[in-house]
Design an enzyme around this catalytic site. Sequence first.
Site, PDB file in Angstrom:
ATOM      1  N   HIS A  41       0.851  -1.189   0.000  1.00  0.00           N
ATOM      2  CA  HIS A  41       0.000   0.000   0.000  1.00  0.00           C
ATOM      3  C   HIS A  41       0.887   1.239   0.000  1.00  0.00           C
ATOM      4  CE1 HIS A  41      -3.378   2.655   0.755  1.00  0.00           C
ATOM      5  NE2 HIS A  41      -2.550   3.311   1.548  1.00  0.00           N
TER       6      HIS A  41
ATOM      7  N   ASP B 117     -15.282   2.803   7.567  1.00  0.00           N
ATOM      8  CA  ASP B 117     -14.238   3.698   7.052  1.00  0.00           C
ATOM      9  C   ASP B 117     -14.736   4.496   5.855  1.00  0.00           C
ATOM     10  OD1 ASP B 117     -11.474   4.752   6.768  1.00  0.00           O
ATOM     11  OD2 ASP B 117     -11.688   3.751   4.831  1.00  0.00           O
TER      12      ASP B 117
ATOM     13  N   ARG C  62     -14.564  12.927   7.100  1.00  0.00           N
ATOM     14  CA  ARG C  62     -13.299  13.607   7.418  1.00  0.00           C
ATOM     15  C   ARG C  62     -12.896  14.549   6.298  1.00  0.00           C
ATOM     16  NH1 ARG C  62      -9.628   8.932   7.728  1.00  0.00           N
ATOM     17  NH2 ARG C  62      -8.001  10.483   7.923  1.00  0.00           N
TER      18      ARG C  62
ATOM     19  N   SER D 275      -7.636   4.022   9.128  1.00  0.00           N
ATOM     20  CA  SER D 275      -8.398   3.971   7.880  1.00  0.00           C
ATOM     21  C   SER D 275      -7.697   3.050   6.874  1.00  0.00           C
ATOM     22  CB  SER D 275      -8.513   5.402   7.329  1.00  0.00           C
ATOM     23  OG  SER D 275      -8.937   5.408   6.000  1.00  0.00           O
TER      24      SER D 275
ATOM     25  N   LYS E 156      -8.754  -1.363   6.005  1.00  0.00           N
ATOM     26  CA  LYS E 156      -9.046  -1.911   4.672  1.00  0.00           C
ATOM     27  C   LYS E 156      -8.050  -2.997   4.296  1.00  0.00           C
ATOM     28  CE  LYS E 156      -9.237   2.366   3.384  1.00  0.00           C
ATOM     29  NZ  LYS E 156      -9.421   3.727   2.939  1.00  0.00           N
TER      30      LYS E 156
END
Length: 424
Positions: free
Chosen positions: A82, A161, A168, A183, A187
């Site tokens: 990620h 989320d 947000r 967050s 995931k």
Amino acid sequence: MDAIDVITTKRDGRELSREQIDWMIDAYTRGAVAEEQMAALAMAVLLNGMDRREIADWTRAMIASGERMDWSGLDRPTADKHSTGGVGDKITLPLAPLAAACGAAVPQLSGRGLGHTGGTLDKLESIPGWRASLSGTEMLGVLRDAGAVVCAAGSGLAPADRKLYALRDVTGTVESIPLIASSIMSKKIAEGTGSLVLDVKVGSGAFMKTVERARELARTMVELGTDAGVRTVALLTAMDRPLGLAVGNALEVAESVEVLAGGGPSDVVELTVRLAREMLAAAGITGGKDPEDALKDGSAMDTWRRMITAQGGDLDAPLPRAAETHTVLAPASGVLSHLDAYAVGVAAWRLGAGRARKEDPVSFGAGIVLHAKPGDVVQEGTPLMTLHTDDPSRFPRAQDSLSDAYTIGPAPALLPLIIDRLTP
Ligand code: URA
């Protein structure tokens, strides 16, 4: 339990209990806690922080709000990467097939771009016919067949989320390390990968502008992954200048294909190979093919072709090209000492490569091709970059963003491409 109690606990700088967190996330997901109440809690968290236990509980509650995928039936270990996002960051495109060609199974759920950073799904959707939405069964099929799959996360994955991130975004509460870390990791953990390599970007084009903030985010995410049983490591990498030479959806696909063909810009190749080695090590795959060899012998390219065609992509069709181009020339001779990632990202966005709101379309051919990177010698009047757009009325605003984006002058003070590595 009531929402006001939870909000005032954090407002007054006290720790939230596991029960308070579970209740609040569950009630918010069900619609029993109002948006303004969750907004108040998010602001209290941004101002007063959360400790390791609270962040872990918050992440676990967000995972529990939806489904958790399970790849235990596969015959290879799973590994994913990620990135916190940056300008020209197309690394997932060559990396997923590369890690798969070296023995990992790569189940990657990706997102779309918003603002000045691009999204992996937007890039892949520039390939004619390619489809981002897959059912769970289709995802497993592509993973079994190609070894890697990149697709959109379904609405059942961490729905808390999904709701909270949108809130947000409009309440000034994105920039909280506990909220960003939970967050992202909710995931990734729900996605079911056994190991995870985080690429935390640092610099003007990244979420985290300083090495210190990036290190804190990386450390928080490594702890969350480790506590959830996912083997997690993080690299801090440079995003003070764009990554590679291409910025924009189809332009980045073309650059990724060059990397898979054994060429491409040296920074993209170096980071792709390093992240692939990290993924293999985290997944416990040793003694197999080295990623550098898989780029040279065509096996990563073969995997890419299988992975893209399995999702309807036509790799023989030409990629979309923008109708108009404009070349920016070097105003002087010397060393290009600075080329600001954020300014280039905003310019590409203004040319049509990105979107301002989630529902906006992107222009696949729009973007920027750089002809020089910081450290290169340039001659006055030679091309510095080419801007691509379908709508020439976009050129002036893109050029405005670039007016202070580069300097030709003294030797550059650049961040090293790979700044640091964090392990549990
Ligand atoms: N990406 C996410 O998924 N969540 C954040 O909070 C920030 C970036």
